[in-house]
Write a protein that holds these residues in place. Structure first.
Motif, PDB file in Angstrom:
ATOM      1  N   VAL A 431     -57.594   7.423  97.305  1.00  0.00           N
ATOM      2  CA  VAL A 431     -57.115   7.350  95.922  1.00  0.00           C
ATOM      3  C   VAL A 431     -57.363   5.966  95.339  1.00  0.00           C
ATOM      4  O   VAL A 431     -57.833   5.830  94.197  1.00  0.00           O
ATOM      5  CB  VAL A 431     -55.618   7.714  95.862  1.00  0.00           C
ATOM      6  CG1 VAL A 431     -55.034   7.384  94.497  1.00  0.00           C
ATOM      7  CG2 VAL A 431     -55.425   9.200  96.157  1.00  0.00           C
ATOM      8  N   ALA A 432     -57.062   4.921  96.129  1.00  0.00           N
ATOM      9  CA  ALA A 432     -57.277   3.555  95.637  1.00  0.00           C
ATOM     10  C   ALA A 432     -58.750   3.306  95.333  1.00  0.00           C
ATOM     11  O   ALA A 432     -59.099   2.721  94.299  1.00  0.00           O
ATOM     12  CB  ALA A 432     -56.765   2.550  96.672  1.00  0.00           C
ATOM     13  N   GLY A 433     -59.628   3.756  96.234  1.00  0.00           N
ATOM     14  CA  GLY A 433     -61.053   3.577  95.992  1.00  0.00           C
ATOM     15  C   GLY A 433     -61.544   4.361  94.795  1.00  0.00           C
ATOM     16  O   GLY A 433     -62.382   3.872  94.020  1.00  0.00           O
ATOM     17  N   SER A 434     -61.028   5.581  94.607  1.00  0.00           N
ATOM     18  CA  SER A 434     -61.431   6.390  93.454  1.00  0.00           C
ATOM     19  C   SER A 434     -60.962   5.754  92.145  1.00  0.00           C
ATOM     20  O   SER A 434     -61.704   5.717  91.159  1.00  0.00           O
ATOM     21  CB  SER A 434     -60.872   7.807  93.594  1.00  0.00           C
ATOM     22  OG  SER A 434     -61.434   8.455  94.714  1.00  0.00           O
ATOM     23  N   LEU A 435     -59.725   5.259  92.119  1.00  0.00           N
ATOM     24  CA  LEU A 435     -59.218   4.587  90.914  1.00  0.00           C
ATOM     25  C   LEU A 435     -60.043   3.345  90.598  1.00  0.00           C
ATOM     26  O   LEU A 435     -60.374   3.077  89.436  1.00  0.00           O
ATOM     27  CB  LEU A 435     -57.753   4.215  91.105  1.00  0.00           C
ATOM     28  CG  LEU A 435     -56.749   5.366  91.094  1.00  0.00           C
ATOM     29  CD1 LEU A 435     -55.365   4.876  91.531  1.00  0.00           C
ATOM     30  CD2 LEU A 435     -56.658   5.982  89.699  1.00  0.00           C
ATOM     31  N   PHE A 439     -62.072   2.723  87.066  1.00  0.00           N
ATOM     32  CA  PHE A 439     -61.875   1.558  86.203  1.00  0.00           C
ATOM     33  C   PHE A 439     -63.040   0.580  86.269  1.00  0.00           C
ATOM     34  O   PHE A 439     -63.235  -0.221  85.346  1.00  0.00           O
ATOM     35  CB  PHE A 439     -60.578   0.832  86.574  1.00  0.00           C
ATOM     36  CG  PHE A 439     -59.340   1.640  86.324  1.00  0.00           C
ATOM     37  CD1 PHE A 439     -59.080   2.166  85.066  1.00  0.00           C
ATOM     38  CD2 PHE A 439     -58.436   1.891  87.338  1.00  0.00           C
ATOM     39  CE1 PHE A 439     -57.940   2.925  84.827  1.00  0.00           C
ATOM     40  CE2 PHE A 439     -57.297   2.649  87.116  1.00  0.00           C
ATOM     41  CZ  PHE A 439     -57.052   3.170  85.856  1.00  0.00           C
ATOM     42  N   GLY A 440     -63.813   0.638  87.348  1.00  0.00           N
ATOM     43  CA  GLY A 440     -64.955  -0.263  87.486  1.00  0.00           C
ATOM     44  C   GLY A 440     -66.271   0.395  87.162  1.00  0.00           C
ATOM     45  O   GLY A 440     -67.314  -0.194  87.426  1.00  0.00           O
ATOM     46  N   ASN A 441     -66.238   1.632  86.619  1.00  0.00           N
ATOM     47  CA  ASN A 441     -67.469   2.348  86.253  1.00  0.00           C
ATOM     48  C   ASN A 441     -68.419   2.490  87.440  1.00  0.00           C
ATOM     49  O   ASN A 441     -69.572   2.064  87.408  1.00  0.00           O
ATOM     50  CB  ASN A 441     -68.186   1.644  85.099  1.00  0.00           C
ATOM     51  CG  ASN A 441     -67.375   1.698  83.814  1.00  0.00           C
ATOM     52  OD1 ASN A 441     -66.674   2.674  83.542  1.00  0.00           O
ATOM     53  ND2 ASN A 441     -67.449   0.633  83.045  1.00  0.00           N
ATOM     54  N   ALA A 451     -64.336  -7.544  87.120  1.00  0.00           N
ATOM     55  CA  ALA A 451     -63.903  -6.911  88.365  1.00  0.00           C
ATOM     56  C   ALA A 451     -62.395  -7.020  88.515  1.00  0.00           C
ATOM     57  O   ALA A 451     -61.733  -6.077  88.950  1.00  0.00           O
ATOM     58  CB  ALA A 451     -64.603  -7.571  89.550  1.00  0.00           C
ATOM     59  N   LEU A 452     -61.825  -8.154  88.145  1.00  0.00           N
ATOM     60  CA  LEU A 452     -60.375  -8.345  88.250  1.00  0.00           C
ATOM     61  C   LEU A 452     -59.632  -7.357  87.360  1.00  0.00           C
ATOM     62  O   LEU A 452     -58.561  -6.870  87.725  1.00  0.00           O
ATOM     63  CB  LEU A 452     -60.015  -9.785  87.879  1.00  0.00           C
ATOM     64  CG  LEU A 452     -58.567 -10.215  88.124  1.00  0.00           C
ATOM     65  CD1 LEU A 452     -58.187 -10.013  89.581  1.00  0.00           C
ATOM     66  CD2 LEU A 452     -58.379 -11.685  87.721  1.00  0.00           C
ATOM     67  N   GLY A 453     -60.206  -7.031  86.196  1.00  0.00           N
ATOM     68  CA  GLY A 453     -59.578  -6.042  85.329  1.00  0.00           C
ATOM     69  C   GLY A 453     -59.496  -4.672  85.990  1.00  0.00           C
ATOM     70  O   GLY A 453     -58.487  -3.963  85.869  1.00  0.00           O
TER      71      GLY A 453
END
Length: 493
Positions: A431-435, A439-441, A451-453
């Motif tokens: 889930v963390a990797g998918s999110l 958010f990182g396209n 990247a921090l965003g």
């Protein structure tokens, strides 16, 4: 000429004449080599669960992959462990603890060698699966050997001795992984397991007893349904960030995984000896503890993957420094375990778990405010606070789930809890990797502020996922406040 001895004079409490004396159980000190052996197995398993995280960016560069794609390295191991835990007890009864423990060490060592020799990401993931096959049996088989070999009166002391390395592994794992990736290469993260595996095999040949339990019929169909459901759900969640045609296929796989779990539930209700009896869920504390564990860890299990990645990709930390930043969290986690018992005695499980679950979610979401301009002491306080509440959460959840189980339900419930914890770790990282991919396209931006965003929004989301599990713990009945004097007596006991 053979010497004969006069008949012994009976003493009070001695067995009647003509009967063989009952052999007393071995003292705990005589079983110390076995405990050291099992403790080493626990250390190897826990170390390997944490040592990889800080080296993922180095692996990504060497394998020409985006750091985001490296989540599969973590998911493959934890998912394999979760899938094989339900079969470990039956395999030990069928083949014996000695043979299976040696096989577990050998497979784990061969998997480690395969990981070090991997040239592509698919090869590395496949090698982690092989490594997970061995790791899945190390901890349950070792615990089972201790349970059957150690006298009941010494069992608590023996298990405390065995589990200490489980605390040391996460403490040194991230730093050791970062240091090896920085001064040598990420391959040495796996190569250091080779001498440990050889020594462990030789020690197991000498000290691991060959213990077997009664032969029970294995619920093969139930195992297939449960394993398929776990694998399908984890793999589908791991690929939700994909934007191509595979995303539609993975959504279908998610539905099939959910259907597999429902099919297992219906099967277990009819089977005479299911893999996990549904009678477990008639115990309210176990039901709430298990489900709360699953959903709480879905959020928090992604943190060991996200934090080292953020420190290196978005904040420019070296692998070793990223690992060093995890030490305050581990130390604070070890310290917070000392306050769990008095806190639960004073406030009860409901207040502690509802309140602390919210604190864990807020601590996770607080990483969204992290900034390169922060002084070091502020980073250390943030990491320590997260480690303290996160460790308190794990201890309270696990204790709640197992506290009211007796007899056969205790062993079955412990296996189901262990499987759920590893499954939640796999889903949490997926889930963390998918999110992060959403958010990182799909790939992290080359600019650190961009990247921090992506990391900031991911931390907010996983924090909210964890806080949602507070609604599960709120279903616990309220507990009467216990006077401080009673708490002291309970702690002394």
């Amino acid at each position: 000429m053979k010497e004969t001895l006069p008949p012994a004079t009976p003493t009070p409490g001695s067995p009647p004449a003509g009967t063989a004396p009952v052999e007393p159980p071995p003292p705990l000190i005589a079983l110390r080599p076995l405990l050291w052996l099992v403790a080493a197995g626990v250390f190897m398993q826990m170390l390997d669960s944490t040592i990889v995280n800080t080296a993922l960016p180095s692996m990504a560069r060497d394998l020409n992959q985006s750091p985001l794609k490296m989540q599969a390295v973590v998911v493959a191991y934890s998912l394999t462990v979760a899938m094989l835990i339900p079969a470990s007890g039956w395999l030990a009864d069928r083949f014996g603890t000695r043979r299976l423990f040696i096989l577990a060490i050998a497979v784990f060592t061969l998997g480690s060698l395969a990981c070090a020799l991997a040239q592509t990401l698919p090869q590395l993931v496949a090698s982690r699966v092989l490594q997970g096959v061995g790791g899945a049996m190390l901890l349950p088989i070792g615990r089972l050997a201790v349970l059957r070999a150690v006298p009941r009166k010494d069992f608590l002391a023996a298990m405390s001795f065995v589990t200490v390395p489980g605390l040391i592994g996460p403490l040194i794992g991230p730093t050791l992984g970062g240091w090896l990736a920085e001064v040598a290469s990420w391959h040495w993260i796996f190569l250091i397991n080779l001498p440990l595996g050889v020594l462990g095999t030789l020690a197991a040949l000498r000290w691991m007893p060959d213990l077997r339990g009664p032969q029970m019929r294995f619920d093969a169909w139930g195992y297939v349904l449960l394993a398929f459901g776990m694998v399908a759900i984890s793999l589908s969640l791991d690929s939700l960030s994909e934007q191509d045609a595979r995303r539609g296929f993975m959504l279908v796989l998610l539905v099939f995984g959910l259907a597999g779990l429902v099919a297992y539930w219906l099967h277990a209700a009819r089977a005479p000896r299911p893999l996990f009896s549904l009678a477990l869920f008639k115990v309210p504390s176990f039901s709430i503890g298990l489900l709360g564990n699953l959903f709480s860890r879905m959020g928090s299990s992604g943190m060991p993957f996200l934090i080292p990645l953020m420190l290196q990709v978005a904040l420019g930390y070296s692998p070793m420094n990223a690992g060093l930043m995890m030490i305050p969290a581990a130390l604070a986690g070890m310290g917070s375990k000392r306050i769990v018992v008095p806190l639960v005695h004073r406030l009860g499980y409901r207040k502690v778990l509802v309140g602390n679950t919210i604190l864990v979610g807020l601590a996770m979401a607080s990483f969204a405010f992290i900034s390169p301009e922060w002084p070091l002491w502020l980073h250390l306080i943030q990491f320590a606070c997260f480690g303290a509440v996160n460790s308190l959460q794990f201890t309270a959840m696990n204790t709640l789930a197992l506290r009211d189980l007796d007899g056969d339900l205790a062993s079955s419930g412990n296996s189901l809890l262990s499987m759920t914890m590893m499954l939640a770790m796999s889903i949490g990282v997926a889930v963390a990797g998918s999110l992060l991919g959403v958010f990182g396209n799909e790939a992290l931006h080359p600019l650190r502020d961009q990247a921090l965003g992506a990391f900031r929004w991911t931390f907010v989301c996983v924090g909210l996922i964890t806080m949602a599990s507070a609604a599960i713990f709120a279903q616990l009945p309220p507990t009467r406040r216990i006077p401080p004097a009673s708490v002291k007596r309970a702690d002394a006991a």
